[in-house]
Design a protein around this motif. Sequence first.
Motif, PDB file in Angstrom:
ATOM      1  N   THR A 144       0.838  -1.203   0.000  1.00  0.00           N
ATOM      2  CA  THR A 144       0.000   0.000   0.000  1.00  0.00           C
ATOM      3  C   THR A 144       0.869   1.248   0.000  1.00  0.00           C
ATOM      4  O   THR A 144       0.610   2.199  -0.744  1.00  0.00           O
ATOM      5  N   SER A 145       1.919   1.233   0.798  1.00  0.00           N
ATOM      6  CA  SER A 145       2.845   2.377   0.850  1.00  0.00           C
ATOM      7  C   SER A 145       3.482   2.607  -0.522  1.00  0.00           C
ATOM      8  O   SER A 145       3.600   3.751  -0.979  1.00  0.00           O
ATOM      9  N   ASN A 146       3.887   1.524  -1.174  1.00  0.00           N
ATOM     10  CA  ASN A 146       4.473   1.655  -2.513  1.00  0.00           C
ATOM     11  C   ASN A 146       3.472   2.231  -3.514  1.00  0.00           C
ATOM     12  O   ASN A 146       3.822   3.075  -4.342  1.00  0.00           O
ATOM     13  N   ARG A 147       2.212   1.772  -3.435  1.00  0.00           N
ATOM     14  CA  ARG A 147       1.187   2.291  -4.350  1.00  0.00           C
ATOM     15  C   ARG A 147       0.910   3.769  -4.077  1.00  0.00           C
ATOM     16  O   ARG A 147       0.764   4.556  -5.000  1.00  0.00           O
ATOM     17  N   VAL A 148       0.848   4.151  -2.801  1.00  0.00           N
ATOM     18  CA  VAL A 148       0.619   5.558  -2.449  1.00  0.00           C
ATOM     19  C   VAL A 148       1.779   6.412  -2.944  1.00  0.00           C
ATOM     20  O   VAL A 148       1.578   7.490  -3.516  1.00  0.00           O
ATOM     21  N   GLU A 149       2.995   5.945  -2.748  1.00  0.00           N
ATOM     22  CA  GLU A 149       4.178   6.694  -3.193  1.00  0.00           C
ATOM     23  C   GLU A 149       4.159   6.848  -4.717  1.00  0.00           C
ATOM     24  O   GLU A 149       4.459   7.933  -5.247  1.00  0.00           O
ATOM     25  N   ALA A 150       3.801   5.791  -5.426  1.00  0.00           N
ATOM     26  CA  ALA A 150       3.726   5.862  -6.889  1.00  0.00           C
ATOM     27  C   ALA A 150       2.646   6.858  -7.318  1.00  0.00           C
ATOM     28  O   ALA A 150       2.842   7.646  -8.255  1.00  0.00           O
ATOM     29  N   SER A 151       1.512   6.849  -6.623  1.00  0.00           N
ATOM     30  CA  SER A 151       0.438   7.814  -6.941  1.00  0.00           C
ATOM     31  C   SER A 151       0.897   9.242  -6.682  1.00  0.00           C
ATOM     32  O   SER A 151       0.627  10.146  -7.480  1.00  0.00           O
ATOM     33  N   LEU A 152       1.599   9.454  -5.580  1.00  0.00           N
ATOM     34  CA  LEU A 152       2.111  10.793  -5.273  1.00  0.00           C
ATOM     35  C   LEU A 152       3.109  11.251  -6.341  1.00  0.00           C
ATOM     36  O   LEU A 152       3.113  12.427  -6.735  1.00  0.00           O
ATOM     37  N   ASP A 153       3.949  10.335  -6.808  1.00  0.00           N
ATOM     38  CA  ASP A 153       4.893  10.685  -7.875  1.00  0.00           C
ATOM     39  C   ASP A 153       4.139  11.130  -9.131  1.00  0.00           C
ATOM     40  O   ASP A 153       4.525  12.108  -9.791  1.00  0.00           O
TER      41      ASP A 153
END
Length: 185
Positions: A144-153
Amino acid sequence: MTKQRHTASSINDQALDELYAERDALLVELGGRDEEARDRWIEKQLAETGLKAMDFRNGMAMEIEPARELVAHWVGAARAMLGDAPNYTETPIEMEVKVGESPERFAFVLQRVAPGALTPHQARQRAEERADQAEELLRIAHDTSNRVEASLDRVRALAERWENALAPDLRYARAVRAALADPKE
């Protein structure tokens, strides 16, 4: 001089202490004459427990006479080993058994049977299940953290594109706003 054989009704803390003291005295006596003293102690234990035979082929089988006395010893030992433990104790009792010239070592686990008490195996299974669940939750949190970080990018990249695309309009809008705020005529 034959001592009293303990029964379920006669075993108590004092009798157990006497047995331990007797055992300790025999261990002191061993000093160099292991085999003789050990054999004497084994014969005494066999006589007191009524153990006639033990067979480890296809599981374990014991032939005992009268079982009551043996159980009394076991109960006394169990009480002493468990002490205040609410469930079980893993007191190492080392024993080497040769079956077909293949020595094996065993550990015994003594458990108090009580409602809701877990066996060591059940406790380990429960702990492993909880560890598996915790690992799964950590994996989900990491994903989930990786997906959130990718979305923020992606949002940052979009914002930068919009800012670059709108920069001329923003400069013009700022200039108009400044001119309207400070008329020089």
